[in-house]
Design an enzyme around this catalytic site. Sequence first.
Site, PDB file in Angstrom:
ATOM      1  N   LYS A  53       0.848  -1.202   0.000  1.00  0.00           N
ATOM      2  CA  LYS A  53       0.000   0.000   0.000  1.00  0.00           C
ATOM      3  C   LYS A  53       0.881   1.248   0.000  1.00  0.00           C
ATOM      4  O   LYS A  53       0.642   2.200  -0.742  1.00  0.00           O
ATOM      5  CB  LYS A  53      -0.933  -0.023   1.227  1.00  0.00           C
ATOM      6  CG  LYS A  53      -2.035  -1.071   1.097  1.00  0.00           C
ATOM      7  CD  LYS A  53      -2.806  -1.320   2.384  1.00  0.00           C
ATOM      8  CE  LYS A  53      -3.788  -2.477   2.174  1.00  0.00           C
ATOM      9  NZ  LYS A  53      -4.555  -2.853   3.355  1.00  0.00           N
ATOM     10  N   GLN A  97      -4.946  -1.646   9.650  1.00  0.00           N
ATOM     11  CA  GLN A  97      -4.805  -2.954   9.000  1.00  0.00           C
ATOM     12  C   GLN A  97      -5.401  -4.039   9.898  1.00  0.00           C
ATOM     13  O   GLN A  97      -5.076  -4.134  11.084  1.00  0.00           O
ATOM     14  CB  GLN A  97      -3.321  -3.239   8.710  1.00  0.00           C
ATOM     15  CG  GLN A  97      -3.076  -4.505   7.926  1.00  0.00           C
ATOM     16  CD  GLN A  97      -3.648  -4.481   6.506  1.00  0.00           C
ATOM     17  OE1 GLN A  97      -3.745  -3.431   5.868  1.00  0.00           O
ATOM     18  NE2 GLN A  97      -4.045  -5.634   5.996  1.00  0.00           N
ATOM     19  N   ASP A 120     -11.457   2.938   4.506  1.00  0.00           N
ATOM     20  CA  ASP A 120     -11.906   1.559   4.269  1.00  0.00           C
ATOM     21  C   ASP A 120     -13.432   1.435   4.257  1.00  0.00           C
ATOM     22  O   ASP A 120     -13.960   0.376   3.906  1.00  0.00           O
ATOM     23  CB  ASP A 120     -11.399   0.649   5.406  1.00  0.00           C
ATOM     24  CG  ASP A 120     -10.123  -0.085   5.053  1.00  0.00           C
ATOM     25  OD1 ASP A 120      -9.992  -0.531   3.906  1.00  0.00           O
ATOM     26  OD2 ASP A 120      -9.260  -0.231   5.949  1.00  0.00           O
TER      27      ASP A 120
HETATM   28  N1  GUN Z   1      -7.204  -6.852   6.006  1.00  0.00           N
HETATM   29  C1  GUN Z   1      -7.549  -7.579   4.921  1.00  0.00           C
HETATM   30  N2  GUN Z   1      -8.172  -6.802   4.008  1.00  0.00           N
HETATM   31  C2  GUN Z   1      -8.215  -5.560   4.523  1.00  0.00           C
HETATM   32  C3  GUN Z   1      -8.732  -4.321   4.044  1.00  0.00           C
HETATM   33  O1  GUN Z   1      -9.298  -4.205   2.947  1.00  0.00           O
HETATM   34  N3  GUN Z   1      -8.578  -3.266   4.877  1.00  0.00           N
HETATM   35  C4  GUN Z   1      -7.976  -3.382   6.097  1.00  0.00           C
HETATM   36  N4  GUN Z   1      -7.911  -2.283   6.838  1.00  0.00           N
HETATM   37  N5  GUN Z   1      -7.498  -4.508   6.565  1.00  0.00           N
HETATM   38  C5  GUN Z   1      -7.609  -5.598   5.779  1.00  0.00           C
END
Ligand code: GUN
Length: 300
Positions: A53, A97, A120
């Site tokens: 990311k 995360q 998110d």
């Molecule tokens: N863990 C797995 N997929 C995601 C996601 O799309 N966002 C976040 N914040 N954590 C994750």
Amino acid sequence: MAGKIISGTEVAEVIHTEIKKEVADLKSRGITPGLAVVLVGEDSASKVYVAMKEKTANSLSITSKQLSFPEDTDPKELEGVIAGLNSDPEIHGILIQLPLPRHIDERVVLSCIDPHKDVDGFHPMNVGSLSLGRTDAVAPCTPVGVIELLMRNGIDPEGKHVVIVGRSNIVGRPLATLLTGRRRGGNATVTIAHSRSKDLPSITKRADILISAVGRANLIDGTMVKPGAIVIDVGVNRVPDDLAPNGYRLVGDVAFEEVSELAGAITPVPGGVGPMTIAMLMKNTVQLANRSLEYKGQDY
Ligand code: GUN
């Protein structure tokens, strides 16, 4: 005959080019989009995702700030960190995360994020807005990535029977909300199957579009797919591989060799949904940065 391979890597590249233009436009108006990524603990897969990311954000001139904390972090400390990010004018998107360590209540932490910075779309306010059909709500990155991938490959879910395997808050549930909504990429008929569903193959075989988001290698085999169906594999699983440098390789939920022979089109793992999730995270960050220019107070 083998089905078409739907490349998320290629579509994500196109989206990155679009985002670069939007970032340049924002910069000309004095705003550099800023993303904060919070990682707690030592989960090795999470570390890889967070690094990807950050790398993508940098390549698009989006400022990214990574904050890493040890496994035994006090939840109150985390709440304080989020409060700081909420009031930081250079940060437009905050991502925690997941999964968090077990002693930290994910629901409490996610609720601390300012909904206007919830990149998110996991804050209850944004989940509610999405459920109410608000097309301006920030939507979770993987579900919007799946829909964008379909649409940009000329596959419109409208009127089709989509079967989603998996009911997580990150993928299955919001994806069903988006696919059933009156919106671009919506208007589908959706079935959600899960671990308690009886006779899974009889359900998956009825899908025009089959989406698996469970996290179990080889869950979906050739006996479970209607010939010609579109198959989207959201699963990412590590399986032991002595020949691979790390001792493992990544596979999805779908037995790719077998299913690709009968599917109309199929996403690979890696290179399918994964790059789209990251592209949509960048798009959401830019969307929130844009909105920060317009926000005048109450807008929920
Ligand atoms: N863990 C797995 N997929 C995601 C996601 O799309 N966002 C976040 N914040 N954590 C994750």
